[in-house]
Design a protein around this motif. Structure first.
Motif, PDB file in Angstrom:
ATOM      1  N   ILE B 172     -12.658   2.239 -27.445  1.00  0.00           N
ATOM      2  CA  ILE B 172     -13.770   3.178 -27.601  1.00  0.00           C
ATOM      3  C   ILE B 172     -14.715   3.089 -26.410  1.00  0.00           C
ATOM      4  O   ILE B 172     -15.133   4.107 -25.852  1.00  0.00           O
ATOM      5  N   VAL B 173     -15.026   1.856 -25.992  1.00  0.00           N
ATOM      6  CA  VAL B 173     -15.905   1.691 -24.830  1.00  0.00           C
ATOM      7  C   VAL B 173     -15.248   2.309 -23.599  1.00  0.00           C
ATOM      8  O   VAL B 173     -15.897   2.995 -22.804  1.00  0.00           O
ATOM      9  N   ALA B 174     -13.938   2.089 -23.453  1.00  0.00           N
ATOM     10  CA  ALA B 174     -13.227   2.646 -22.309  1.00  0.00           C
ATOM     11  C   ALA B 174     -13.309   4.168 -22.321  1.00  0.00           C
ATOM     12  O   ALA B 174     -13.432   4.822 -21.297  1.00  0.00           O
ATOM     13  N   THR B 181     -25.367   1.874 -25.982  1.00  0.00           N
ATOM     14  CA  THR B 181     -25.056   2.768 -27.107  1.00  0.00           C
ATOM     15  C   THR B 181     -23.576   2.697 -27.452  1.00  0.00           C
ATOM     16  O   THR B 181     -23.196   2.633 -28.617  1.00  0.00           O
ATOM     17  N   THR B 182     -22.749   2.710 -26.416  1.00  0.00           N
ATOM     18  CA  THR B 182     -21.311   2.665 -26.653  1.00  0.00           C
ATOM     19  C   THR B 182     -20.912   1.390 -27.380  1.00  0.00           C
ATOM     20  O   THR B 182     -20.084   1.415 -28.290  1.00  0.00           O
ATOM     21  N   VAL B 183     -21.514   0.269 -26.960  1.00  0.00           N
ATOM     22  CA  VAL B 183     -21.201  -1.000 -27.618  1.00  0.00           C
ATOM     23  C   VAL B 183     -21.547  -0.917 -29.092  1.00  0.00           C
ATOM     24  O   VAL B 183     -20.759  -1.309 -29.959  1.00  0.00           O
ATOM     25  N   MET B 184     -22.712  -0.346 -29.386  1.00  0.00           N
ATOM     26  CA  MET B 184     -23.122  -0.259 -30.789  1.00  0.00           C
ATOM     27  C   MET B 184     -22.167   0.630 -31.577  1.00  0.00           C
ATOM     28  O   MET B 184     -21.752   0.298 -32.690  1.00  0.00           O
ATOM     29  N   ILE B 185     -21.796   1.764 -30.992  1.00  0.00           N
ATOM     30  CA  ILE B 185     -20.860   2.666 -31.679  1.00  0.00           C
ATOM     31  C   ILE B 185     -19.518   1.970 -31.889  1.00  0.00           C
ATOM     32  O   ILE B 185     -18.957   1.992 -32.986  1.00  0.00           O
ATOM     33  N   ALA B 186     -19.028   1.327 -30.833  1.00  0.00           N
ATOM     34  CA  ALA B 186     -17.711   0.696 -30.912  1.00  0.00           C
ATOM     35  C   ALA B 186     -17.680  -0.397 -31.974  1.00  0.00           C
ATOM     36  O   ALA B 186     -16.782  -0.442 -32.821  1.00  0.00           O
ATOM     37  N   GLY B 260     -17.501  -7.565 -19.892  1.00  0.00           N
ATOM     38  CA  GLY B 260     -18.018  -6.639 -18.905  1.00  0.00           C
ATOM     39  C   GLY B 260     -18.068  -5.205 -19.395  1.00  0.00           C
ATOM     40  O   GLY B 260     -18.118  -4.269 -18.613  1.00  0.00           O
ATOM     41  N   LEU B 261     -18.021  -5.025 -20.718  1.00  0.00           N
ATOM     42  CA  LEU B 261     -18.025  -3.670 -21.267  1.00  0.00           C
ATOM     43  C   LEU B 261     -19.359  -3.311 -21.887  1.00  0.00           C
ATOM     44  O   LEU B 261     -19.501  -2.286 -22.530  1.00  0.00           O
ATOM     45  N   GLY B 262     -20.346  -4.190 -21.698  1.00  0.00           N
ATOM     46  CA  GLY B 262     -21.655  -3.914 -22.278  1.00  0.00           C
ATOM     47  C   GLY B 262     -22.503  -3.083 -21.338  1.00  0.00           C
ATOM     48  O   GLY B 262     -21.998  -2.278 -20.550  1.00  0.00           O
ATOM     49  N   ASN B 263     -23.820  -3.322 -21.425  1.00  0.00           N
ATOM     50  CA  ASN B 263     -24.748  -2.630 -20.557  1.00  0.00           C
ATOM     51  C   ASN B 263     -24.395  -2.913 -19.088  1.00  0.00           C
ATOM     52  O   ASN B 263     -24.368  -4.057 -18.677  1.00  0.00           O
TER      53      ASN B 263
END
Lengths: 324, 320
Positions: B172-174, B181-186, B260-263
């Motif tokens: 999902i992050v990818a 936001t992406t981290v939270m959604i994922a 490394g997929l966070g902010n």
């Protein structure tokens, strides 16, 4: 004119991988307006299934209901759609269940549960509904109804819970009340009070009632007409007076004889009916009661006995009173 | 005023009225009883204290920190000579590899962690309950058509369950590009199946309860039965799960940051990202990994302790 006319009601439970069970097997009876009739029998005779079938409350899968149950010369309760039934339930026909604790929602206060019915059928909301709910609780004899409305089911005593359920059932003055063993889960002292209350309410509102019970003492004090059920069929049907004066079917006779009496001699043994309902014979092969019957004849197992005898009818080839 | 607005206001007034009628006094409800038992459970108290401190730090901490978490050059740092100053009176947790105050970064990171955990769990809880509630109500009360709807919804949930959680989150992050936001959604998305299945199962178990039959026998409508009878009796296990999910959400969010997929902004103070930075300097400054790791472990422990205690308190089998 009958308020409810049940004709040949049959409920068969079955599935792909199990044998069919005929829980109710061609039951017919009628309820006239304002009349109290009794369905009597031991556990597993089909009395609760009868009531659930009439209310349309059987699970949607795994059973087949046939026959007719004409309510008020119009709707056939067994074949009408759920939408019509939902409108009728609570307003025309209401039901009281056996176990008041599990029949009340444990996490919702009594008041909400009572007002819900008023909102559904009488369009009452807010303060008006609350007032009416208070009056209803008062009517069924719950003291301090204002406080009780805010309480949860587990804070009420058993008798009070059943009173609350009765209040919900009579909230819209239904024309037919089905009471499914309403006193079984209660103390003996409370039982009498609840029966008295039901009697009073039914009398005041002119409501007809089907009283389902295994307790002949209950029907003796309450019912105008009594149907005795065994293994899904009516084995004897008579007015209260006639049934108690002259129990004709050996099963009815056995039920009456098994009641302990105050005037019996100390040390006398009780007179149970031997065996259990599991020992039945399928009706097609003969009388289902034959394996437990003390008056069994060879002709009993030659085929299903018919219901004979006019107003006081019975389903037996060798009834009590036949040989005297 | 439009007709619609008037209707809405009337409805709200009615609800408020109902709430007022039923809210005051009352008796001891299931929840109140559960709360009382919770208060007598030492594990619950420890969990609650940990979470209380965590939430307090998250809320007011960033206003009280001695240094800005992004201010660099607070001391002499040389990675070539393996010099990163340790704890001192001025810098309680020492400095990090860019000479930022580690203590301030930990405190500010707490807010980030709290935010991610709560938002992600709320996201999963909302959509999970939506799907699970719909499926449960449809299966329990909807007849044949209801069962098909339940079938469709649950097969979708099965598809989500078929993928390993972290892998799903990474995909999902990818797909959406790395951001907070992406981290939270994922992380929230990964928890949807758990909530959905839990609520559905719990509702189906309640659908055959006697009080449901009793309410049906009084003509109460199906929607009303689902919402005001079945749902309130089914949410307890979901709430417990939500508390436990907060713990895993924090760990998973840290995991995503660690990968490394966070902010993407390296300046933000975030426990998972701090852990990644610390890894490269682990040989000469292991304490930089120690602080965020302990932070993650303790908060996760707090949520788990409280969640387990809630499960015990709400379990009818363990009730006296």
């Amino acid at each position: 004119m009958a308020l409810l006319n049940v004709e040949d009601l049959t409920v068969v439970f079955g599935g792909k991988d199990r044998a069919d069970v005929r829980a109710v097997d061609g039951v017919s009876f009628e309820v006239r307006a304002g009349e109290v009739i009794g369905l009597v029998g031991e556990s597993g005779c089909g009395k609760s299934v009868t009531s659930l079938a009439l209310m349309g409350l059987l699970p949607p899968k795994g059973n087949k209901v046939t026959g007719k149950a004409i309510f008020d010369d119009g709707v056939n309760l067994l074949s009408t759609d759920q939408r019509t039934l939902r409108d009728m339930r609570g307003r025309e026909i209401a039901m009281i269940f056996q176990d008041p604790l599990s029949s009340l929602n444990p996490v919702v206060p009594i008041g909400v549960q009572v007002t819900e019915v008023l909102a559904r059928h009488r369009g009452m909301t807010g303060e008006r509904a609350r007032k009416e709910a208070e009056a209803l609780l008062d009517r069924v004899g719950i003291p301090d109804p204002r406080r009780r409305l805010k309480e949860y089911p587990h804070q009420l005593s058993g008798g009070m819970r059943q009173r609350a359920l009765i209040a919900m059932a009579v909230a819209c003055r239904p024309r037919l009340l089905i009471a499914d063993e309403p006193t079984t889960a209660l103390d003996v002292t409370i039982q009498a009070q609840i029966l008295e209350l039901l009697k009073e309410l039914v009398h005041q509102d002119g409501t007809a009632m089907i009283m389902i019970t295994h307790d002949l003492g209950v029907v003796a004090g309450l019912c105008d007409w009594i149907n005795v059920l065994y293994a899904g069929r009516v084995v004897e049907t008579a007015s209260r007076h006639s049934l108690f004066a002259q129990p004709t079917h050996p099963y009815t006779h056995g039920l009456l004889a098994s009641i302990p009496r105050l005037d019996s001699v100390r040390g006398d043994r009780l007179n149970p009916i031997p065996g259990s309902v599991r020992d039945l014979l399928p009706w097609v092969e003969g009388c289902a009661f034959a394996p437990r019957c003390e008056r069994v004849l060879e002709s009993c197992v030659e085929g299903p006995p018919a219901l004979v005898g006019g107003a006081h009818a019975y389903r037996c080839v060798n009834p009590f009173g036949a040989d005297s | 005023m439009t007709q619609l607005a008037r209707k809405k206001i009337a409805k709200l007034e009615r609800l408020a009225e109902l709430a007022a009628v039923h809210a005051n006094e009352g008796g001891e409800s299931l929840w109140r009883e559960a709360f009382r038992r919770l208060r007598h459970n030492p594990a619950a108290i420890v969990g609650a204290v940990i979470l209380g401190i965590f939430v307090l730090v998250g809320f007011v901490g960033p206003f009280l920190v001695p240094f800005s978490p992004t201010q660099t050059g607070l001391g002499f740092v040389s990675e070539a000579q393996n010099i990163i100053p340790g704890p001192s009176a001025q810098h309680w947790f020492g400095l990090d590899h860019q000479a930022r105050d580690e203590f301030s970064r930990m405190v500010v990171g707490a807010r980030q962690t709290l935010l991610v955990g709560v938002v992600a769990t709320a996201f999963g809880l909302f959509f999970g309950c939506l799907i699970g509630g719909l499926a449960g109500a449809a299966y329990g009360l909807g007849g044949k058509r209801g069962r098909s709807l339940d079938n469709v919804l649950m097969r979708f949930i099965d598809m989500l369950l078929a993928m390993p959680g972290l892998l799903l989150a990474v995909s999902i992050v990818a797909l959406l590009g790395p951001s907070l936001t992406t981290v939270m959604i994922a992380v929230g998305f990964v928890s949807i199946p758990t909530f959905a299945r839990l609520l559905r199962g719990s509702m189906i178990a309640q659908a055959n309860a006697e009080y449901v039959v009793a309410a049906t026998s009084l003509g109460v409508g199906r929607r009303k039965i689902a919402l005001s009878h079945i749902l309130p009796n089914s949410v307890a296990p979901v709430l417990v799960q939500a508390t436990l999910t907060l713990a895993t959400a924090i760990i998973e969010a840290a995991g995503l940051s660690f990968l490394g997929l966070g902010n993407p902004d390296p300046a933000t103070a975030e426990w998972g990202a701090m852990l990644t930075d610390a890894l490269a300097r682990f040989e000469f400054a292991p304490r930089l990994a120690f602080y965020p790791a302990v932070g993650i472990i303790i908060t996760a422990l707090g949520f788990t302790l409280l969640g387990e205690a809630m499960r015990e308190a709400l379990d009818p089998k363990l009730r006296k």
